[in-house]
Write an enzyme that holds these catalytic residues in place. Structure first.
Site, PDB file in Angstrom:
ATOM      1  CE  LYS A  91      -2.338   0.090   3.717  1.00 25.28           C
ATOM      2  NZ  LYS A  91      -2.047   1.203   4.612  1.00 25.28           N
TER       3      LYS A  91
ATOM      4  NE  ARG B 262      -5.149   0.483  10.535  1.00 22.95           N
ATOM      5  CZ  ARG B 262      -4.047   1.034  10.035  1.00 22.95           C
ATOM      6  NH1 ARG B 262      -4.081   2.245   9.561  1.00 22.95           N
ATOM      7  NH2 ARG B 262      -2.917   0.364  10.002  1.00 22.95           N
TER       8      ARG B 262
ATOM      9  NE  ARG C 227       8.142  -3.835   5.884  1.00 20.01           N
ATOM     10  CZ  ARG C 227       6.867  -3.493   5.729  1.00 20.01           C
ATOM     11  NH1 ARG C 227       6.421  -3.152   4.540  1.00 20.01           N
ATOM     12  NH2 ARG C 227       6.052  -3.480   6.752  1.00 20.01           N
TER      13      ARG C 227
ATOM     14  NE  ARG D 220       8.100  -0.635  10.320  1.00 19.35           N
ATOM     15  CZ  ARG D 220       7.065  -0.398   9.551  1.00 19.35           C
ATOM     16  NH1 ARG D 220       7.227   0.187   8.387  1.00 19.35           N
ATOM     17  NH2 ARG D 220       5.854  -0.736   9.926  1.00 19.35           N
TER      18      ARG D 220
ATOM     19  NE  ARG E 244       1.795  -3.814  11.650  1.00 12.62           N
ATOM     20  CZ  ARG E 244       2.910  -3.804  10.910  1.00 12.62           C
ATOM     21  NH1 ARG E 244       3.863  -4.669  11.129  1.00 12.62           N
ATOM     22  NH2 ARG E 244       3.059  -2.912   9.956  1.00 12.62           N
TER      23      ARG E 244
HETATM   24  P1  AMP Z   1       0.117   2.173   9.699  1.00  8.44           P
HETATM   25  O1  AMP Z   1       1.371   2.943   9.442  1.00  8.44           O
HETATM   26  O2  AMP Z   1      -1.037   2.603   8.836  1.00  8.44           O
HETATM   27  O3  AMP Z   1       0.326   0.677   9.695  1.00  8.44           O
HETATM   28  O4  AMP Z   1      -0.334   2.543  11.215  1.00  8.44           O
HETATM   29  C1  AMP Z   1       0.494   2.272  12.310  1.00  8.44           C
HETATM   30  C2  AMP Z   1      -0.345   2.156  13.569  1.00  8.44           C
HETATM   31  O5  AMP Z   1      -1.039   3.399  13.828  1.00  8.44           O
HETATM   32  C3  AMP Z   1      -1.454   1.116  13.545  1.00  8.44           C
HETATM   33  O6  AMP Z   1      -0.983  -0.178  13.871  1.00  8.44           O
HETATM   34  C4  AMP Z   1      -2.425   1.659  14.584  1.00  8.44           C
HETATM   35  O7  AMP Z   1      -1.951   1.414  15.894  1.00  8.44           O
HETATM   36  C5  AMP Z   1      -2.340   3.157  14.338  1.00  8.44           C
HETATM   37  N1  AMP Z   1      -3.335   3.617  13.334  1.00  8.44           N
HETATM   38  C6  AMP Z   1      -3.055   4.086  12.079  1.00  8.44           C
HETATM   39  N2  AMP Z   1      -4.181   4.425  11.421  1.00  8.44           N
HETATM   40  C7  AMP Z   1      -5.212   4.146  12.275  1.00  8.44           C
HETATM   41  C8  AMP Z   1      -6.631   4.256  12.178  1.00  8.44           C
HETATM   42  N3  AMP Z   1      -7.224   4.705  11.062  1.00  8.44           N
HETATM   43  N4  AMP Z   1      -7.373   3.883  13.264  1.00  8.44           N
HETATM   44  C9  AMP Z   1      -6.788   3.419  14.390  1.00  8.44           C
HETATM   45  N5  AMP Z   1      -5.458   3.276  14.550  1.00  8.44           N
HETATM   46  C10 AMP Z   1      -4.666   3.641  13.497  1.00  8.44           C
END
Ligand code: AMP
Length: 214
Positions: A13, A88, A127, A160, A171
């Site tokens: 993504k 989400r 990764r 990471r 996740r």
């Molecule tokens: P990402 O970089 O999109 O994988 O986001 C990293 C982390 O941020 C996720 O694992 C969540 O803990 C939090 N997060 C990001 N976007 C959201 C969202 N729309 N709703 C709730 N938590 C979020």
């Protein structure tokens, strides 16, 4: 054009969002990035979000929705928006519609990148990232020229902390419960396009482009 990009960790993504942003000159808004900034800056919201993010759990809807509303109010969205990592949950999707309506905008398309879980596990656990320039490698499919070192600056590559099999499972679990409801919401509105996210990045991008233009 306003788009939502849905896809689990390892779906490609982030990479594909960058290409869409450049080609269509739209602004990428990533809640993950906004939250990481808040954590870095040590804001109140950042302090609440940090332990949840570390565990791969969702940050509460009201905090994330507030963050998005704030970002939309800042502007630079005239050419269109690419929402990445948001919505989400179903309440987030409904709040996004309400926020866009208030701004006289509407959602045009929702792209869901579909990748089987065994491929996600391989992509994410293999990764390796450069902590200095952010370049991303894969131990097997995209190894650096010198093992363990970034091609661009020679820095030692890291895994990471949330790219382990254990954290990824958490996740994915969250993704499996919430995202079907979000997809159903957009399917009913006739906005959902499911795109095959397997294969090389150029092939995937071509499928995404076709879905966006259709
Ligand atoms: P990402 O970089 O999109 O994988 O986001 C990293 C982390 O941020 C996720 O694992 C969540 O803990 C939090 N997060 C990001 N976007 C959201 C969202 N729309 N709703 C709730 N938590 C979020």
């Amino acid at each position: 054009m306003n788009l939502v990009f849905l896809g689990p960790a390892g779906s490609g993504k982030g990479t594909q969002a960058k290409r869409l942003e450049a080609d269509y000159r739209i602004t990428q808004i990533s809640t993950g990035d906004l939250l990481r900034n808040a954590v870095r800056e040590g804001t109140e919201l950042g302090k609440q979000a940090e332990p949840l993010m570390r565990e791969g759990r969702l940050v509460p809807d009201d905090l994330v929705i507030g963050l998005i509303e704030e970002r939309l109010a800042r502007g630079d969205i005239e050419n269109g928006i690419l929402f990445d990592g948001f919505p989400r949950t179903l309440p987030q999707a409904e709040a996004l519609d309400a926020a866009l309506t208030r701004l006289g905008l509407k959602m045009d398309k929702v792209i869901s990148l579909e990748v089987p879980e065994e491929i996600l596990v391989d992509r994410v656990t293999g990764r390796r990232s450069c902590p200095v320039c952010g370049s991303v490698y894969h131990v097997r499919t995209r190894p650096p020229k010198v093992e363990g070192r970034c091609d661009l600056d020679g820095t030692e590559l890291i895994q990471r902390s949330d790219d382990t099999a254990e954290k990824l499972e958490k996740r994915l679990e969250v993704f499996r419960t919430e995202i079907p409801k979000v997809k159903e919401y957009y399917r009913k509105k006739g906005l959902l396009a499911e795109v095959d996210g397997t294969g090389n990045p150029d092939e995937v991008y071509e499928r995404i482009r076709q879905a966006v233009e259709s």
